[in-house]
Each structure stands twice: as C-alpha cells, then as structure tokens.
Scaffold this active site. Structure first.
Site, mmCIF file in Angstrom:
data_model
loop_
_atom_site.group_PDB
_atom_site.id
_atom_site.type_symbol
_atom_site.label_atom_id
_atom_site.label_comp_id
_atom_site.label_asym_id
_atom_site.label_seq_id
_atom_site.Cartn_x
_atom_site.Cartn_y
_atom_site.Cartn_z
ATOM 1 N N ASP A 19 0.808 -1.230 0.000
ATOM 2 C CA ASP A 19 0.000 0.000 0.000
ATOM 3 C C ASP A 19 0.839 1.277 0.000
ATOM 4 O O ASP A 19 1.971 1.301 0.455
ATOM 5 C CB ASP A 19 -0.978 0.010 1.176
ATOM 6 C CG ASP A 19 -0.294 -0.195 2.538
ATOM 7 O OD1 ASP A 19 0.708 -0.923 2.609
ATOM 8 O OD2 ASP A 19 -0.772 0.396 3.531
ATOM 9 N N GLU A 35 -0.510 -2.155 5.242
ATOM 10 C CA GLU A 35 0.405 -2.069 6.381
ATOM 11 C C GLU A 35 0.222 -0.746 7.097
ATOM 12 O O GLU A 35 0.312 -0.671 8.322
ATOM 13 C CB GLU A 35 1.860 -2.217 5.908
ATOM 14 C CG GLU A 35 2.897 -2.213 7.035
ATOM 15 C CD GLU A 35 3.276 -0.830 7.520
ATOM 16 O OE1 GLU A 35 3.411 -0.639 8.743
ATOM 17 O OE2 GLU A 35 3.431 0.085 6.695
ATOM 18 N N GLU A 36 -0.038 0.321 6.331
ATOM 19 C CA GLU A 36 -0.090 1.666 6.932
ATOM 20 C C GLU A 36 -1.218 1.803 7.942
ATOM 21 O O GLU A 36 -1.136 2.613 8.857
ATOM 22 C CB GLU A 36 -0.251 2.732 5.835
ATOM 23 C CG GLU A 36 0.880 2.770 4.817
ATOM 24 C CD GLU A 36 2.240 3.162 5.398
ATOM 25 O OE1 GLU A 36 2.301 3.488 6.601
ATOM 26 O OE2 GLU A 36 3.224 3.134 4.646
#
Lengths: 147, 288
Positions: free
Chosen positions: B105, B172-173
C-alpha cells in the site's frame, strides 16, 4: 490522542492511567458525567527475535562487511509485521539504507534534517537501495534454507 | 557506494572459496553479477509501481501485477488472501519453511519530489473528495526487491531446499493487513513458517548500510478518544456552567505525568494529544 509503547504491561498501565486522570479531572470540576474514553488498538509492538537477528547479522556481515551492518535504536513508529512474531514465528525486520551518500554526508555536516518516510519529499536513492535489498533478502533466505 | 558493496561481495566470495568447499560458497549469497543481471527489469518495475500507487485495501492493480510476475517465475500463487493479499509459494523439497513479506500500500500524500517518475495519481475517496496518492514509505522499493529476490531464488533453486512463502501484504499503513491475512488462513491454508522476514527502506541510513534492532524495534500504538462532558451556558455567566474546555486542558497537563512520574524511565512511552475540539464552537460555553 495516541499512545506508543513497547511492553504490553506498560501499554495496559498507561491506558488505565489516562482513563483515571480524565475521570479525576472531570470529577474535580463537578462534571455532570464521567468522560467517555474510547480506546482503539492500532498495532502491536514489533519484536525482532534476538537469536534469528544475531544469526542473520553474522551472515550479512560476512557479505556486506561488519561496518555496513550496524545496530540501531528502536523507533516509536508502528508496523504490523509485529503479528508474525506474536503468532509464534521467530521474525526479523532489517532496515536497508536508502539515502544518497552525498546527501547523507552533507546533512551530517550541516546538521539539517533529511526528508523522512511518510513525507512528500521522500525519494530513496533507488538503484543501490534495490540492489542492497535484493542482496540482503537473498542472503537471509539462503542462510535459512541453503544448509 | 554500490561499487563498494560489490567489491566487498567479491572479496567475501573469495574468502569463502578459500575456507570452504567450492559448492558451499555458492550457498551464501547471490553474486554481484546475478544481481546486476536482473537489475534493469527490477528498476523498470520500481518506476511502474511508483507511478501507480494504491491506498490500503485498494491494492488491486498492484497485487495483479505482482501475482502475474510470481506465476511467470514458477511460484504457486494464491490471490485475495486477507483482502488483496497474495501468497506465492515455492515447494522445493524437504526443509524449513521461510516467509518473506512485502507491503503493497501507498499513502494519501501529494508527491513533491519533482522526479521524472513521480506519482501524479489522485483518486476520489468514498466521501467524494480528491486524494493524492504516493509511495512515500518505500513499499515500491520493497515490492521490487521482493520480486528480484523471488527471481534469484527461483533460478537458483538447486542451491536451497524447503518451502519459500513470499507474501504481498495489503494495508500495512493502517495496521490491518497482517492481521487480515493471518485471519484469512495464512498459517492454516499454507504451511506455517519457521521464520518470517521483512526489510524496510531507511531514511536515516546511507545506501550500503543495513540496520538491525534485536528485541523490541517498533512501537505498539493505541488511539484514545476522550469525550469530556460539561454544562453549556452564556459566556457572561460562567457561574452557571461547567466548562469542559478547562477540564480538557487540565487533563492534557495531567497526562504529562503518566510519562514523567508514573513510568519507569527505561520503558519508552510517548503520549501525543493531536487534536482538541469543543462543541459547539461559539462564544457560549460548550457542552463537551
């Protein structure tokens, strides 16, 4: 507000303290009701398995030289890679330098800040970064699967 | 700097040849020639990924691009794991199972690098606003090197044995991606790994250097929203009110002692009060 911690017991105690203090201040002021405290857990702390890390460091130092594989301080940013170690799988996350060496040296000399991750100016020195990253990953995998 | 690395690589290879049997030396690391040979296509992939960033849980095109490459390299590929996640597996005889992760991402940031391959992507959010998107965390570096590593491991499969699991992880963010893939059977539908690995590009280390942190390396994060209730009223009649703004201000100051006085100074803690809003925002005393 956000809370960043490493140890689960510290995280638990800090969150309880925040709620206690918010309630205490409201009570001291004679507020009509207790504050509403909503906690959303965003991420667990990432723990690099010390034995695995040591093993990979030894191998990487043999390939990249000891001077180029260095221990660095933990950081308070978060990362969901934490989940793998928490699932019982020894895990290791390595940082791969991505700053142009001339810009790095100039910043060290002048004391100015370099563009950081999550900023509009972040531009890794991609060619050597990609080559080092591939070397690091392949070396680690061959260390664990090649024997 | 890259020349230095590869000079060191060849020195190490020579040392290994001197101290070990010739066959075992080749197990240690890919040669600089091998890395250089695959580099042009990895660089081209990096530019393509950098120009086409996608936000967390919307990594459809990114995942499709990676999945296609993994299939071409001979991996068994499963898509749609935990959202847009992909699992590329290579079974190569008996041995350990090792997982290597990349994130996929990007971030809602408008790129200002001025580079020829800079992202110009702007998407329309669910609420109708325009959101610029940029790979500002280096996940494009991670994906590109992950494909490069996949290629070297595939072409050198006579040099290792076991099972290699390469995952492309969404979101992941936001911290959602890894839990989503695990919940969707990453360790039950596929062999459970003996080890898990990842890398991250560093904005504080020069190229050629690699950093490691044994033990706790990155923080746990919690977001806390506190609503403080008061009693609203007229600005000229404070005696009839209970002002939640003052309670909030005192609470913010009180919270500073959680770190400075309640906590062991050898246990790092950061508390950041990011926003503070009174409702309604007028000359009246607010109600909360």
């Amino acid at each position: 507000l956000t809370v960043r911690t490493y140890k689960p017991e510290v995280e638990k105690r800090v969150l309880a303290s925040i709620e206690r203090m918010a309630k205490g201040e409201a009570m001291a002021a004679g507020a009509p009701k207790d504050p509403l405290v909503k906690i959303t857990h965003a991420a667990n702390a990432t723990y690099n398995d010390p034995d695995l890390t040591k093993r990979l460091v030894t191998t990487l130092r043999g390939v990249l030289s000891p001077a180029n594989v260095i221990e660095i301080e933990p950081t308070m940013v978060f990362e969901d890679f934490a989940e793998f170690n928490l699932a019982g799988i020894p895990s290791a996350d390595f940082w791969v330098g991505a700053v142009d060496p001339q810009k790095f040296a100039a910043a060290q000399k002048s004391g100015t800040a370099l563009p950081q991750l999550h900023t509009a100016a972040w531009a890794p020195d991609y060619a050597p970064t990609l080559k080092t990253a591939i070397t690091v990953e392949s070396t680690e995998l061959l260390e664990l699967l090649g024997h | 700097m890259s020349r230095t690395i590869f000079a060191l690589l060849s020195v190490c290879t020579l040392l290994a040849l001197n101290t070990a049997a010739q066959s075992s030396a080749t197990w240690t690391t890919p040669s600089a020639d091998q890395v250089n040979a695959i580099y042009p296509e990895i660089e081209s992939l990096y530019f393509d990924l950098h120009r086409a960033p996608e936000l967390a849980m919307h990594e459809q095109q990114t995942a499709a691009r990676l999945a296609e490459r993994m299939k071409a390299l001979g991996y068994e590929v499963t898509t749609g794991v935990g959202g847009t996640g992909i699992v590329a597996m290579m079974r190569n005889g008996a041995g350990r199972t090792v997982l290597l992760r990349t994130e996929m991402d990007a971030l809602p940031i408008e790129e200002a690098t001025g580079l020829p391959y800079a992202s110009k992507v702007v998407i329309r959010s669910d609420s109708g606003t325009s959101v610029p998107v940029m790979h500002a965390c280096g996940h494009d570096i991670h994906m590109s090197s992950w494909i490069g590593t996949a290629k070297l491991m595939s072409t050198n499969r006579n040099r290792w044995h076991g099972t290699l699991i390469l995952i492309g992880q969404p979101a992941e963010e936001t911290g959602e991606g890894a839990p989503a893939m695990i919940k969707d059977g990453l360790f039950t539908r596929f062999p459970k790994p003996d080890f898990a690995l990842a890398i991250h590009d560093s904005a504080i280390l020069p190229v050629g250097q690699v950093g490691f942190t044994p033990g706790y390396a990155l923080a746990a994060a919690d977001s806390v929203d506190i609503t403080i209730y008061g009693r609203g009223g007229h600005g000229g009649r404070p005696q009839s009110t209970i002002d939640p703004v003052v309670i909030a201000a005192k609470t913010i100051l009180a919270l500073q002692t959680v770190v400075s006085r309640e906590n062991n100074p050898f246990d790092p803690v950061v508390i950041t009060v990011g926003t503070y809003t009174a409702v309604p925002r007028t000359a009246l005393f607010p109600t909360k």
